[in-house]
Design a protein around this motif. Structure first.
Motif, PDB file in Angstrom:
ATOM      1  N   GLU A  94     -84.456  59.147  -5.100  1.00 31.15           N
ATOM      2  CA  GLU A  94     -83.864  60.307  -5.763  1.00 31.15           C
ATOM      3  C   GLU A  94     -82.584  59.901  -6.500  1.00 31.15           C
ATOM      4  O   GLU A  94     -81.733  59.184  -5.979  1.00 31.15           O
ATOM      5  CB  GLU A  94     -83.547  61.391  -4.734  1.00 31.15           C
ATOM      6  N   GLY A  95     -82.486  60.364  -7.767  1.00 26.06           N
ATOM      7  CA  GLY A  95     -81.306  60.069  -8.577  1.00 26.06           C
ATOM      8  C   GLY A  95     -81.432  58.799  -9.378  1.00 26.06           C
ATOM      9  O   GLY A  95     -80.542  58.471 -10.156  1.00 26.06           O
ATOM     10  N   ILE A  96     -82.536  58.074  -9.230  1.00 25.53           N
ATOM     11  CA  ILE A  96     -82.728  56.821  -9.958  1.00 25.53           C
ATOM     12  C   ILE A  96     -83.889  56.996 -10.929  1.00 25.53           C
ATOM     13  O   ILE A  96     -84.992  57.394 -10.542  1.00 25.53           O
ATOM     14  CB  ILE A  96     -83.041  55.650  -9.010  1.00 25.53           C
ATOM     15  N   GLY A  97     -83.617  56.737 -12.237  1.00 27.61           N
ATOM     16  CA  GLY A  97     -84.680  56.768 -13.235  1.00 27.61           C
ATOM     17  C   GLY A  97     -85.376  58.091 -13.338  1.00 27.61           C
ATOM     18  O   GLY A  97     -86.621  58.134 -13.413  1.00 27.61           O
ATOM     19  N   ASN A  98     -84.615  59.170 -13.318  1.00 26.99           N
ATOM     20  CA  ASN A  98     -85.196  60.515 -13.423  1.00 26.99           C
ATOM     21  C   ASN A  98     -86.206  60.797 -12.316  1.00 26.99           C
ATOM     22  O   ASN A  98     -87.189  61.512 -12.520  1.00 26.99           O
ATOM     23  CB  ASN A  98     -85.850  60.713 -14.790  1.00 26.99           C
ATOM     24  N   ASN A  99     -85.973  60.222 -11.162  1.00 31.25           N
ATOM     25  CA  ASN A  99     -86.816  60.436  -9.970  1.00 31.25           C
ATOM     26  C   ASN A  99     -88.270  60.005 -10.170  1.00 31.25           C
ATOM     27  O   ASN A  99     -89.184  60.524  -9.515  1.00 31.25           O
ATOM     28  CB  ASN A  99     -86.768  61.912  -9.543  1.00 31.25           C
ATOM     29  N   LYS A 100     -88.490  59.107 -11.072  1.00 34.90           N
ATOM     30  CA  LYS A 100     -89.851  58.610 -11.330  1.00 34.90           C
ATOM     31  C   LYS A 100     -90.171  57.457 -10.375  1.00 34.90           C
ATOM     32  O   LYS A 100     -89.282  56.805  -9.820  1.00 34.90           O
ATOM     33  CB  LYS A 100     -89.968  58.120 -12.774  1.00 34.90           C
ATOM     34  N   LYS A 101     -91.487  57.184 -10.239  1.00 32.86           N
ATOM     35  CA  LYS A 101     -91.942  56.006  -9.502  1.00 32.86           C
ATOM     36  C   LYS A 101     -92.048  54.830 -10.463  1.00 32.86           C
ATOM     37  O   LYS A 101     -92.577  54.962 -11.564  1.00 32.86           O
ATOM     38  CB  LYS A 101     -93.312  56.249  -8.848  1.00 32.86           C
ATOM     39  N   PHE A 102     -91.553  53.707 -10.023  1.00 30.91           N
ATOM     40  CA  PHE A 102     -91.610  52.507 -10.837  1.00 30.91           C
ATOM     41  C   PHE A 102     -92.469  51.451 -10.127  1.00 30.91           C
ATOM     42  O   PHE A 102     -92.300  51.215  -8.927  1.00 30.91           O
ATOM     43  CB  PHE A 102     -90.201  51.951 -11.076  1.00 30.91           C
ATOM     44  N   GLY A 103     -93.396  50.883 -10.857  1.00 28.49           N
ATOM     45  CA  GLY A 103     -94.280  49.887 -10.274  1.00 28.49           C
ATOM     46  C   GLY A 103     -93.558  48.588  -9.957  1.00 28.49           C
ATOM     47  O   GLY A 103     -92.720  48.114 -10.737  1.00 28.49           O
ATOM     48  N   THR A 104     -93.885  48.027  -8.799  1.00 31.25           N
ATOM     49  CA  THR A 104     -93.342  46.719  -8.420  1.00 31.25           C
ATOM     50  C   THR A 104     -94.477  45.842  -7.915  1.00 31.25           C
ATOM     51  O   THR A 104     -95.504  46.340  -7.440  1.00 31.25           O
ATOM     52  CB  THR A 104     -92.277  46.845  -7.315  1.00 31.25           C
ATOM     53  N   VAL A 105     -94.281  44.567  -8.014  1.00 33.42           N
ATOM     54  CA  VAL A 105     -95.278  43.598  -7.560  1.00 33.42           C
ATOM     55  C   VAL A 105     -94.573  42.598  -6.642  1.00 33.42           C
ATOM     56  O   VAL A 105     -93.606  41.949  -7.043  1.00 33.42           O
ATOM     57  CB  VAL A 105     -95.935  42.863  -8.741  1.00 33.42           C
ATOM     58  N   ARG A 106     -95.072  42.505  -5.392  1.00 31.64           N
ATOM     59  CA  ARG A 106     -94.505  41.563  -4.443  1.00 31.64           C
ATOM     60  C   ARG A 106     -95.402  40.331  -4.371  1.00 31.64           C
ATOM     61  O   ARG A 106     -96.626  40.442  -4.209  1.00 31.64           O
ATOM     62  CB  ARG A 106     -94.416  42.186  -3.046  1.00 31.64           C
ATOM     63  N   HIS A 107     -94.801  39.171  -4.442  1.00 31.58           N
ATOM     64  CA  HIS A 107     -95.529  37.907  -4.314  1.00 31.58           C
ATOM     65  C   HIS A 107     -95.078  37.233  -3.024  1.00 31.58           C
ATOM     66  O   HIS A 107     -93.878  37.039  -2.800  1.00 31.58           O
ATOM     67  CB  HIS A 107     -95.246  36.990  -5.505  1.00 31.58           C
ATOM     68  N   THR A 108     -96.062  36.871  -2.186  1.00 34.06           N
ATOM     69  CA  THR A 108     -95.752  36.238  -0.897  1.00 34.06           C
ATOM     70  C   THR A 108     -96.407  34.869  -0.825  1.00 34.06           C
ATOM     71  O   THR A 108     -97.626  34.728  -1.048  1.00 34.06           O
ATOM     72  CB  THR A 108     -96.251  37.103   0.276  1.00 34.06           C
ATOM     73  N   PHE A 109     -95.618  33.865  -0.494  1.00 38.38           N
ATOM     74  CA  PHE A 109     -96.117  32.510  -0.262  1.00 38.38           C
ATOM     75  C   PHE A 109     -95.762  32.156   1.184  1.00 38.38           C
ATOM     76  O   PHE A 109     -94.581  32.002   1.514  1.00 38.38           O
ATOM     77  CB  PHE A 109     -95.459  31.520  -1.229  1.00 38.38           C
ATOM     78  N   ALA A 110     -96.789  32.034   2.022  1.00 36.89           N
ATOM     79  CA  ALA A 110     -96.529  31.869   3.464  1.00 36.89           C
ATOM     80  C   ALA A 110     -97.206  30.613   3.998  1.00 36.89           C
ATOM     81  O   ALA A 110     -98.299  30.233   3.557  1.00 36.89           O
ATOM     82  CB  ALA A 110     -97.038  33.087   4.236  1.00 36.89           C
ATOM     83  N   LEU A 111     -96.567  29.991   4.965  1.00 38.59           N
ATOM     84  CA  LEU A 111     -97.124  28.841   5.667  1.00 38.59           C
ATOM     85  C   LEU A 111     -97.062  29.145   7.159  1.00 38.59           C
ATOM     86  O   LEU A 111     -95.978  29.391   7.703  1.00 38.59           O
ATOM     87  CB  LEU A 111     -96.331  27.573   5.346  1.00 38.59           C
ATOM     88  N   GLY A 112     -98.244  29.150   7.819  1.00 38.22           N
ATOM     89  CA  GLY A 112     -98.277  29.551   9.200  1.00 38.22           C
ATOM     90  C   GLY A 112     -99.048  28.593  10.087  1.00 38.22           C
ATOM     91  O   GLY A 112     -99.864  27.790   9.622  1.00 38.22           O
ATOM     92  N   LEU A 113     -98.798  28.695  11.367  1.00 43.68           N
ATOM     93  CA  LEU A 113     -99.496  27.925  12.385  1.00 43.68           C
ATOM     94  C   LEU A 113    -100.383  28.876  13.185  1.00 43.68           C
ATOM     95  O   LEU A 113     -99.915  29.918  13.652  1.00 43.68           O
ATOM     96  CB  LEU A 113     -98.486  27.236  13.302  1.00 43.68           C
ATOM     97  N   GLY A 114    -101.652  28.519  13.336  1.00 45.96           N
ATOM     98  CA  GLY A 114    -102.598  29.398  14.026  1.00 45.96           C
ATOM     99  C   GLY A 114    -103.276  28.717  15.200  1.00 45.96           C
ATOM    100  O   GLY A 114    -103.453  27.492  15.240  1.00 45.96           O
ATOM    101  N   LEU A 115    -103.668  29.521  16.166  1.00 50.37           N
ATOM    102  CA  LEU A 115    -104.381  29.048  17.341  1.00 50.37           C
ATOM    103  C   LEU A 115    -105.452  30.075  17.687  1.00 50.37           C
ATOM    104  O   LEU A 115    -105.195  31.282  17.668  1.00 50.37           O
ATOM    105  CB  LEU A 115    -103.429  28.880  18.523  1.00 50.37           C
ATOM    106  N   GLY A 116    -106.656  29.599  18.011  1.00 56.96           N
ATOM    107  CA  GLY A 116    -107.700  30.550  18.385  1.00 56.96           C
ATOM    108  C   GLY A 116    -109.026  29.876  18.650  1.00 56.96           C
ATOM    109  O   GLY A 116    -109.127  28.642  18.715  1.00 56.96           O
ATOM    110  N   ASP A 117    -110.039  30.705  18.860  1.00 54.86           N
ATOM    111  CA  ASP A 117    -111.389  30.181  19.105  1.00 54.86           C
ATOM    112  C   ASP A 117    -112.196  30.248  17.815  1.00 54.86           C
ATOM    113  O   ASP A 117    -111.950  31.049  16.938  1.00 54.86           O
ATOM    114  CB  ASP A 117    -112.072  30.998  20.206  1.00 54.86           C
ATOM    115  N   TRP A 118    -113.242  29.385  17.791  1.00 59.81           N
ATOM    116  CA  TRP A 118    -114.054  29.236  16.585  1.00 59.81           C
ATOM    117  C   TRP A 118    -115.504  29.224  17.011  1.00 59.81           C
ATOM    118  O   TRP A 118    -115.897  28.383  17.803  1.00 59.81           O
ATOM    119  CB  TRP A 118    -113.644  27.958  15.885  1.00 59.81           C
TER     120      TRP A 118
END
Length: 417
Positions: free
Chosen positions: A393-417
């Motif tokens: 509210e109060g920003i840009g005439n209360n309009k919705k503005f599109g955003t794009v999030r980019h995630t680059f992740a490196l993880g360690l996993g454990l489990g059954d196969w």
């Protein structure tokens, strides 16, 4: 008085009749046991003429209670070198087990655990390929027709190869056999023998079920065993399992929302649980790390620039490629992010898509071609893009503005196969 005497005489006559019948039955059983004893001694002493006489006597009296099991009859015929009769009995029993269209007539036989029984079974346990080969060699040296020899070879190997479970019909007395591979040591020998028999004797009553039921079943199972010997992990590819991943990640923000927002990385953490069935996976995750905050000219007194955005979501993945070390899994899904540093901003619903690339750097080796439980450690690289929006509210005439999030992740996993 006369009536009492007459009744007493009748009772004596009835008792005498029962005693005579019982005596006759006892006498017959005694004769049968003597015949089995004579057969036993004659076989041990290789007096085959006397053995044949005792054996034929038992066969003739099977219907009146002579103890002689069907398999004993087969074994005695083998001892007497009556190979045609022996193979006929043995083949009929094997057909009843392997041919689902064949219904064998039930025949009541009595069993006797005596010296003859022990003698006949003396070399058959455990029934393995060397024993089968010795029986085949005996029959091959005889002058019976070649078709019987080839059939006997095929069926002996099938006995070692196939195990079975019985299913009895609830509506009738019929029994159906469900077979499985219990021993693969002579599987290749069986396939060669069975395929040659079907080719050489197509009109045999045994060729039909061998060709249409047994050979395809064994071939399918053995293809998996051959593949396992070549690559122990081959049957694991594109199968199910579950994994737990913990990530460190980097993220950036783009789109028209950046006219009002800045972003930077905080501590970054992501945890993800992945459940997979064949090629399809369901991945639920929770993460925080990217700090999205208002530019100075739009910042209110309560807004800050240190609280990390919180995101949770659910992705549906598809295993596009799988191998011993590498798995590639594109996905799409839904997520929701709350802007913690812009306190009056609305939480955003997001459409997500991306790709997981797993590197299995360690796995336990499957125990056999049908083992579906293997434990693995994985290194996962994740790229994910989330299409969301920003509104305050109060920003840009209360309009919705599109955003794009980019995630680059490196993880360690454990489990059954």
């Amino acid at each position: 008085m006369k009536i009492r005497c007459l009744f007493f005489v009748m009772m004596l006559g009835f008792a005498a009749s029962l005693w005579a019948q019982e005596s006759q039955m006892v006498s017959k059983k005694s004769l049968f046991l003597r015949a089995r004893e004579a057969l036993h001694e004659s076989l041990k002493n290789e007096d085959y003429e006397r053995a044949a006489t005792a054996f034929d006597y038992l066969k003739e009296n099977v219907r009146v209670g002579a103890p002689l099991e069907i398999f004993e009859e087969y074994l005695v015929n083998m001892e007497l070198k009556r190979f045609d009769d022996a193979i006929s009995i043995y083949a009929d029993g094997r057909r009843a087990f392997m041919d689902s269209a064949y219904s064998k007539k039930f025949e009541m036989r009595f069993r006797e655990d005596d010296g003859l029984n022990l003698y006949l079974y003396r070399h058959l346990s455990p029934f393995e390929k060397p024993i089968a080969d010795s029986l085949i060699a005996r029959v091959d040296s005889s002058d019976i027709k070649q078709e019987s020899k080839d059939l006997y070879r095929t069926l002996l190997y099938s006995e070692i190869l196939l195990g079975y479970k019985t299913l009895r019909s609830s509506s009738s007395d019929s029994v159906r056999y469900i077979y499985y591979i219990k021993d693969t040591t002579c599987a290749e020998a069986f396939l060669i023998a069975a395929q040659n028999f079907v080719q050489d004797y197509p009109s045999s009553k045994h060729s039909s079920y061998l060709k249409n039921q047994i050979i395809p079943f064994v071939q399918k199972i053995m293809n998996k065993h051959r593949l396992y010997r070549k690559d122990p992990f081959a049957h694991k590819y594109y199968t199910g399992g579950s994994n737990l991943y913990v990530y460190k990640w980097l993220g950036t923000l783009s789109g028209e929302g950046t006219d009002y927002l800045n972003s930077k990385m905080g501590t970054s953490f992501m945890i993800e649980l992945s459940l997979r069935s064949w090629r399809i996976s369901l991945n639920g995750y929770y993460s925080y790390g990217l700090i999205t905050y208002l530019k100075p000219e739009f910042k209110g007194t309560s807004d800050g620039d240190s609280e990390e955005d919180v995101t949770y979501g659910l992705n549906l993945g598809f295993t596009a490629f799988d191998s011993r070390y590498i798995r590639v899994e594109p996905f799409l899904g839904y997520s929701r992010t709350s802007f913690e540093s812009a306190v009056n901003a609305e939480s955003s619903d997001e459409f997500a898509l991306g790709t997981n690339v797993d590197y299995r750097f360690w796995s336990t080796t499957p125990g056999n071609a049908f083992s579906y439980l293997t434990f693995s450690c994985l290194l996962r690289f994740k790229y994910m893009v989330q299409f969301d929006s920003f509104k305050q509210e109060g920003i840009g005439n209360n309009k919705k503005f599109g955003t794009v999030r980019h995630t680059f992740a490196l993880g360690l996993g454990l489990g059954d196969w």
